[in-house]
Design a protein around this motif. Structure first.
Motif, short mmCIF file in Angstrom:
data_model
loop_
_atom_site.label_atom_id
_atom_site.label_comp_id
_atom_site.label_asym_id
_atom_site.label_seq_id
_atom_site.Cartn_x
_atom_site.Cartn_y
_atom_site.Cartn_z
N LEU A 186 0.81 -1.22 0.00
CA LEU A 186 0.00 0.00 0.00
C LEU A 186 0.84 1.27 0.00
O LEU A 186 0.62 2.17 -0.81
N ASP A 187 1.82 1.37 0.91
CA ASP A 187 2.63 2.58 0.99
C ASP A 187 3.34 2.88 -0.32
O ASP A 187 3.46 4.04 -0.73
N GLU A 188 3.82 1.84 -0.99
CA GLU A 188 4.52 2.03 -2.26
C GLU A 188 3.56 2.54 -3.33
O GLU A 188 3.90 3.46 -4.09
N VAL A 189 2.38 1.94 -3.40
CA VAL A 189 1.40 2.35 -4.40
C VAL A 189 0.98 3.79 -4.19
O VAL A 189 0.88 4.59 -5.14
N VAL A 190 0.75 4.18 -2.93
CA VAL A 190 0.34 5.55 -2.63
C VAL A 190 1.45 6.53 -3.01
O VAL A 190 1.19 7.57 -3.64
N LEU A 191 2.70 6.21 -2.65
CA LEU A 191 3.82 7.11 -2.99
C LEU A 191 3.98 7.23 -4.49
O LEU A 191 4.21 8.34 -5.02
N TYR A 192 3.84 6.10 -5.20
CA TYR A 192 3.96 6.14 -6.66
C TYR A 192 2.84 6.97 -7.27
O TYR A 192 3.06 7.73 -8.22
N ASP A 193 1.64 6.85 -6.72
CA ASP A 193 0.51 7.64 -7.22
C ASP A 193 0.72 9.13 -6.95
O ASP A 193 0.40 9.97 -7.79
N ILE A 194 1.29 9.46 -5.79
CA ILE A 194 1.62 10.86 -5.49
C ILE A 194 2.61 11.39 -6.52
O ILE A 194 2.46 12.50 -7.04
N SER A 195 3.63 10.59 -6.80
CA SER A 195 4.68 11.03 -7.73
C SER A 195 4.19 11.13 -9.16
O SER A 195 4.81 11.81 -9.98
N SER A 196 3.09 10.46 -9.47
CA SER A 196 2.53 10.50 -10.82
C SER A 196 1.42 11.52 -10.96
O SER A 196 0.67 11.51 -11.94
N ALA A 197 1.30 12.42 -9.98
CA ALA A 197 0.16 13.34 -9.94
C ALA A 197 0.17 14.37 -11.05
O ALA A 197 -0.86 14.96 -11.37
N GLY A 198 1.33 14.63 -11.64
CA GLY A 198 1.37 15.60 -12.74
C GLY A 198 2.44 16.66 -12.54
O GLY A 198 3.64 16.34 -12.45
N LEU A 200 4.73 19.81 -10.86
CA LEU A 200 5.50 19.91 -9.62
C LEU A 200 4.62 20.36 -8.46
O LEU A 200 4.67 19.79 -7.36
N SER A 201 3.81 21.39 -8.69
CA SER A 201 2.95 21.90 -7.62
C SER A 201 1.93 20.86 -7.18
O SER A 201 1.61 20.74 -5.99
N THR A 202 1.42 20.07 -8.14
CA THR A 202 0.44 19.03 -7.80
C THR A 202 1.09 17.93 -6.97
O THR A 202 0.49 17.42 -6.01
N VAL A 203 2.32 17.56 -7.32
CA VAL A 203 3.03 16.54 -6.56
C VAL A 203 3.29 17.03 -5.14
O VAL A 203 3.09 16.29 -4.16
N LEU A 204 3.73 18.28 -5.00
CA LEU A 204 3.99 18.84 -3.67
C LEU A 204 2.71 18.86 -2.83
O LEU A 204 2.72 18.52 -1.64
N THR A 222 9.09 11.08 -9.21
CA THR A 222 8.42 11.78 -10.32
C THR A 222 9.34 11.88 -11.54
O THR A 222 8.89 11.75 -12.68
N ALA A 223 10.62 12.08 -11.29
CA ALA A 223 11.58 12.23 -12.39
C ALA A 223 11.72 10.96 -13.22
O ALA A 223 12.16 11.02 -14.38
N THR A 224 11.35 9.81 -12.66
CA THR A 224 11.53 8.55 -13.39
C THR A 224 10.20 7.93 -13.83
O THR A 224 10.21 6.86 -14.45
N THR A 225 9.07 8.55 -13.50
CA THR A 225 7.79 7.96 -13.90
C THR A 225 7.63 7.91 -15.41
O THR A 225 6.89 7.07 -15.93
N GLY A 226 8.32 8.78 -16.13
CA GLY A 226 8.24 8.77 -17.59
C GLY A 226 8.87 7.55 -18.21
O GLY A 226 8.62 7.23 -19.38
N LEU A 227 9.68 6.81 -17.43
CA LEU A 227 10.33 5.61 -17.96
C LEU A 227 9.40 4.40 -17.94
O LEU A 227 9.74 3.36 -18.50
#
Length: 642
Positions: A186-198, A200-204, A222-227
């Protein structure tokens, strides 16, 4: 000189022969158990053997099975009952279990037990090693043949970089295995979803609302979600930190103990289950361990030399640490206290005062930034960081429980730092915990400059004080992962002073071999269990069951913690109008009852709160048909009791 070189090569030869013997023995004697499991509707299958390797086709193994909800069962072609065990002494082929299910369908399950058909070269090597260990004359002859090659390798084998390189490769292998196949919790999925929010301001903003940590790690992901969204990409940053942690641990330990003790501390860092677990975890905790080691290293060097480069590194690392994990503020607080005391001792040293003031100003600016970016929102009533799941890490204000709180917290953190937080207290974890306790005794009693001792002790002291004052949990959990650094360093202390106490050279070598055998066996045992474990919040089985058994139009109700797991791993199903995402509340139970008037079955997926669902079933007259259970994740097919 020639005599010394000859003696050195002889020692290296004996060590290599002994190591080869240990490796061969471990390969054949310490083998992992094999387990095959399956769930098909109401049927469950568990098929297991105590090892995955037999040396001869005539070897015997006890095969066990537990099968429920089926019509017929056959072991190697012979009919058997649903639960039992049988000693099998012929392995012309791997053991197989043929299952006939209630609907007439069949499946064959095979245990991957291998028969060791060894190449003649392997047998020759085993005989040669045995001869070298038993027969001194043969050992001398073989050594004489190999001596030139051994002398060439002698400089390499004497270099600590060679051993640190090998240990780092070992750590890489342990961390890479299952890095991309273990499903996220769960914690990993939530963090990944946060990082994929769009943006910079949305992620913060999302990090401040849905996370309990500063924003830096989320921004890194967030910097690696594009991979891509594969697990191996999501865990890349944690893996990198876990790899760098091993040589960083060696360099830090080298500030305190001998080369041998520092190598052992690095070995503990490489094979520690907690370090590997956090290296495969999409959260900031592997970085908290790395940054703690680097902070203590930079502080130690600056205290010892006063070098400008060490001071600059300390300031920069401190700023990064504040943006990475809140617990590292306690490490910075320990360093700051030491710096302030030094300033008071050397009141006339203007350069010292100027450096300390600059460091404090930079760290204060970083702290203020983190406060406005995340901390002020997370600590509001109802905010993520104000959650009560860490209540056990705070003192309950009862004077009679203060000493037990501090002692239990310290002992449990030592154990958790070396892996007990994953599977509990096992003998293999104890192999590392016992030296850590002896090393802690050495840290407190041997002669050290007060600054060096304070660097290792104060993080524990400040964290304990924070737990007493309800400021930070003093608990064996991932929030205190940074305390694993002084714990692992204690292992280096124990190894250094333990070997130094043995004067006899032969006894010292024997002790070294015993330690290596214990560590190797414990590591094998630990990781065999870890790699077999399918993950605590693994929804793989539940999603597979839903896709294969759910009838047309049957609703799915996903509760609480399981929601984010379901959204991540079943996005197509999650977008359906027949899927309901809800809390584990009485209102949801009323909704399930209403859905049962429209559909004979309602599927309920949860990752926590099973007791509440079972109580609701009794109250509302439901029948709960458990279709899948995998650690924390349970899938029920709910129907009316009538």
């Amino acid at each position: 000189m020639g005599f010394k070189a000859q003696r050195s090569s002889a020692i290296i030869f004996r060590v290599c022969v002994g190591a080869a013997a240990i490796i061969l023995a471990l390969f054949f004697l310490v083998r992992p158990a094999v387990v095959v499991t399956d769930v098909r509707g109401a049927a469950t299958v568990r098929f297991e053997a105590p090892t995955d390797l037999v040396i001869f086709t005539s070897d015997c193994l006890e095969i066990s099975w537990q099968v429920e909800g089926i019509r017929e069962l056959y072991l190697n072609g012979q009919g058997v009952v649903g639960v039992g065990a049988q000693i099998v002494c012929r392995f012309d082929a791997p053991p197989s279990l043929r299952v006939v299910f209630l609907d007439g369908s069949e499946a064959i399950y095979t245990l991957p037990v291998r028969i060791a058909v060894l190449h003649p070269v392997v047998w020759a090597l085993a005989l040669l090693i045995t001869g070298c260990l038993v027969t001194p004359a043969l050992s001398r002859d073989v050594h004489g043949l190999l001596a030139p090659a051994i002398r060439i390798l002698d400089p390499l084998l004497r270099s600590p970089l060679f051993y640190i390189g090998l240990i780092t490769l070992l750590g890489a292998a342990l961390r890479l295995h299952t890095l991309g196949t273990r499903w996220m919790v769960l914690d990993e999925v939530v963090l990944y979803d946060i990082s994929s929010a769009g943006s910079l301001s949305t992620v913060l903003e999302s990090n401040a609302i849905r996370n309990s940590a500063p924003p830096l790690y989320a921004l890194m992901v967030t910097a690696t979600t594009g991979l891509g969204n594969a697990e191996i990409i999501a865990r890349m940053w944690s893996f990198v930190a876990g790899m760098l942690f091993i040589p960083a641990m060696y360099r830090l330990a080298r500030e305190y103990v001998s080369q041998t003790g520092a190598i052992f501390a690095a070995l503990v860092a490489a094979v520690s289950l907690s370090a590997t677990f956090f290296s495969q975890y999409v959260r900031e905790y592997s970085w908290s361990m790395l940054l703690c080691a680097l902070l203590l290293l930079a502080a130690s060097r600056w205290l010892r030399t006063g070098a400008r480069a060490s001071g600059l590194a300390l300031i920069v690392l401190g700023g990064i640490a504040i943006f990475m994990q809140y617990g590292l503020a306690l490490v910075l607080g320990s360093i700051s206290l030491i710096m302030l005391i030094r300033c008071l001792i050397h009141r006339s040293d203007r350069r010292l005062w100027a450096f300390t003031g600059t460091a404090f100003a930079v760290w204060a600016a970083c702290a203020v930034s983190v406060y406005f970016l995340s901390f002020r929102i997370q600590m509001q009533p109802g905010g993520f960081a104000s959650d009560s799941y860490l209540a056990g890490g705070y003192w309950n204000q009862d004077v009679h429980t203060l000493i037990p709180f501090l002692l239990n917290g310290t002992v449990n953190i030592f154990q958790s730092s070396l892996g007990s937080g994953i599977f509990g207290r096992t003998w293999d974890i104890g192999v590392f915990v016992i030296p850590a306790f002896f090393g802690a005794l050495a840290v407190l009693t041997v002669r050290l400059r007060w600054e060096w001792r304070a660097l290792l002790v104060l993080p524990f002291v400040l964290t304990a004080v924070a737990g007493v004052l309800d400021l930070y949990p003093y608990i064996p959990n991932r929030q205190t992962a940074f305390l694993a650094v002084p714990v692992m360093l204690c292992c280096g202390f124990a190894f250094h002073y333990g070997l130094a106490a043995i004067r006899e050279v032969r006894l010292r070598r024997a002790a070294l071999i015993c330690v290596l055998v214990l560590v190797s066996t414990a590591t094998w045992q630990t990781y065999t269990a870890y790699y077999r474990h399918e993950g605590f919040d693994n929804v793989r089985g539940a999603i597979s069951t839903l896709r294969s058994m759910r009838g047309f139009g049957e609703p799915i109700v996903v509760l609480d913690y399981a929601i984010w797991l379901f959204l991540h791993y079943a996005p197509d199903e999650a977008s359906s109008t027949e899927v309901f995402l809800a809390g584990n509340t009485p209102e949801t139970y009323t909704q399930i009852t209403d859905l049962l008037t429209q559909s004979p079955v309602v599927w309920v997926l949860l990752a926590n709160g099973e007791e509440a669902v079972r109580a609701a079933a009794v109250t509302n007259g439901w029948t709960l048909d458990e279709r899948t259970r995998l650690n924390n994740v349970v899938l029920f097919a709910v129907s009316n009791g009538s």
